[in-house]
Write a protein that holds these residues in place. Structure first.
Motif, PDB file in Angstrom:
ATOM      1  N   ALA A 156       0.840  -1.179   0.019  1.00 49.83           N
ATOM      2  CA  ALA A 156       0.032  -0.146   0.065  1.00 49.83           C
ATOM      3  C   ALA A 156       0.990   1.330  -0.111  1.00 49.83           C
ATOM      4  O   ALA A 156       0.157   2.372  -0.400  1.00 49.83           O
ATOM      5  CB  ALA A 156      -0.867  -0.138   1.168  1.00 49.83           C
ATOM      6  N   GLY A 157       2.152   1.025   0.178  1.00 54.55           N
ATOM      7  CA  GLY A 157       3.154   2.385   0.266  1.00 54.55           C
ATOM      8  C   GLY A 157       4.419   2.258  -0.306  1.00 54.55           C
ATOM      9  O   GLY A 157       4.817   0.914  -0.518  1.00 54.55           O
ATOM     10  N   VAL A 158       5.146   3.098  -0.498  1.00 56.83           N
ATOM     11  CA  VAL A 158       6.515   3.007  -1.049  1.00 56.83           C
ATOM     12  C   VAL A 158       7.148   4.445  -0.846  1.00 56.83           C
ATOM     13  O   VAL A 158       6.613   5.542  -0.708  1.00 56.83           O
ATOM     14  CB  VAL A 158       6.543   2.763  -2.509  1.00 56.83           C
ATOM     15  N   VAL A 159       8.536   4.165  -0.765  1.00 52.93           N
ATOM     16  CA  VAL A 159       9.427   5.191  -0.714  1.00 52.93           C
ATOM     17  C   VAL A 159      10.666   5.013  -1.138  1.00 52.93           C
ATOM     18  O   VAL A 159      11.061   3.841  -1.153  1.00 52.93           O
ATOM     19  CB  VAL A 159       9.517   5.747   1.108  1.00 52.93           C
ATOM     20  N   TYR A 160      11.449   5.987  -1.410  1.00 52.19           N
ATOM     21  CA  TYR A 160      12.734   5.909  -2.165  1.00 52.19           C
ATOM     22  C   TYR A 160      13.706   6.886  -1.257  1.00 52.19           C
ATOM     23  O   TYR A 160      13.188   8.103  -0.789  1.00 52.19           O
ATOM     24  CB  TYR A 160      12.924   6.627  -3.720  1.00 52.19           C
ATOM     25  N   VAL A 161      14.821   6.096  -0.918  1.00 58.25           N
ATOM     26  CA  VAL A 161      15.887   6.949   0.154  1.00 58.25           C
ATOM     27  C   VAL A 161      17.160   6.739  -0.754  1.00 58.25           C
ATOM     28  O   VAL A 161      17.616   5.761  -1.227  1.00 58.25           O
ATOM     29  CB  VAL A 161      15.907   6.143   1.470  1.00 58.25           C
TER      30      VAL A 161
END
Length: 237
Positions: A156-161
């Motif tokens: 349901a979610g994602v992030v890039y770091v």
């Protein structure tokens, strides 16, 4: 965070496709990459004549008249005097990474993965983060990770770091609308901090518009400190 440090971390973790220095101006071009990697930025003192030259250059290149600026600078004053309006006032949030990384992360919630899976690309696409921005992540020449978030038994979610000079910088945090306000964004920030800590970062940083009340409330609840970042100024060609 020092503005020059922020510029360097941004360029390392969210790089422009093409950039050209002409006089005091840095012209950026990244098709589909958004304002941050397409806005023109001053790298030295400017006067009215410099702005005239920049506008001529941008019009000749078919670019919109878009500048990245900081409050209380000579550039910002000149742009305001020439009819440029403010767009997307942006805050920079920063925190020592250890306190964030030590916070509890629910089990089976966050999964560091590189390269991003198709489901992660689909979640980004649903939030308007398309191929142009994904290309930015792919070309970033730094230590980096994407993190898949799960809640209610589904992705349901994602992030890039990205990591540069001790800073782990969050970009493109997206949670599907049907799964917001369930704590997943918080979990993704904590997971980003844990990844950063494990890879040598000392601080976690991110950018968010002042108008994004929900995101600002989250970062403040996490104990992150906000300071002015920059804004854009734009004028019809």
């Amino acid at each position: 965070m020092d503005p020059d440090d922020l510029t360097q971390v941004l360029e390392a973790t969210w790089p422009t496709l093409e950039q050209r220095q002409v006089g005091p101006w840095l012209f950026r071009t990244s098709p589909g990459g958004g304002k941050r990697v397409n806005a023109t930025q001053a790298t030295g003192p400017v006067v009215q004549a410099h702005l005239d030259q920049a506008e001529a250059h941008m019009r000749a290149a078919g670019k919109e008249l878009l500048f990245q600026s900081r409050v209380d600078t000579e550039l910002d004053t000149i742009l305001a005097q020439n009819g440029y309006s403010i767009l997307d006032e942006t805050l920079c949030y920063q925190s020592p990474i250890a306190p964030l990384a030590e916070q509890e992360l629910p089990l089976v919630t966050a999964f560091p993965i590189w390269p991003p899976l198709q489901i992660m690309r689909d979640i980004w696409a649903a939030g308007g983060i398309g191929p142009g921005r994904l290309a930015i992540m792919e070309r970033a020449d730094c230590k980096k990770i994407s993190i898949l978030g799960r809640v209610d038994g589904r992705a349901a979610g994602v992030v890039y770091v990205g990591l540069h000079a001790g800073y782990a910088m969050i970009h493109a945090l997206e949670v599907l609308p049907a799964h917001r306000r369930k704590g997943l964004a918080r979990s993704l920030v904590i997971a980003a901090a844990q990844w950063g800590r494990d890879n040598g970062a000392t601080d976690l940083v991110l950018l968010v518009t002042r108008q994004n009340a929900v995101a600002n409330a989250l970062y403040q609840t996490l104990g992150m400190t906000a300071q002015p970042g920059y804004h854009y100024r734009i004028k019809s060609a």
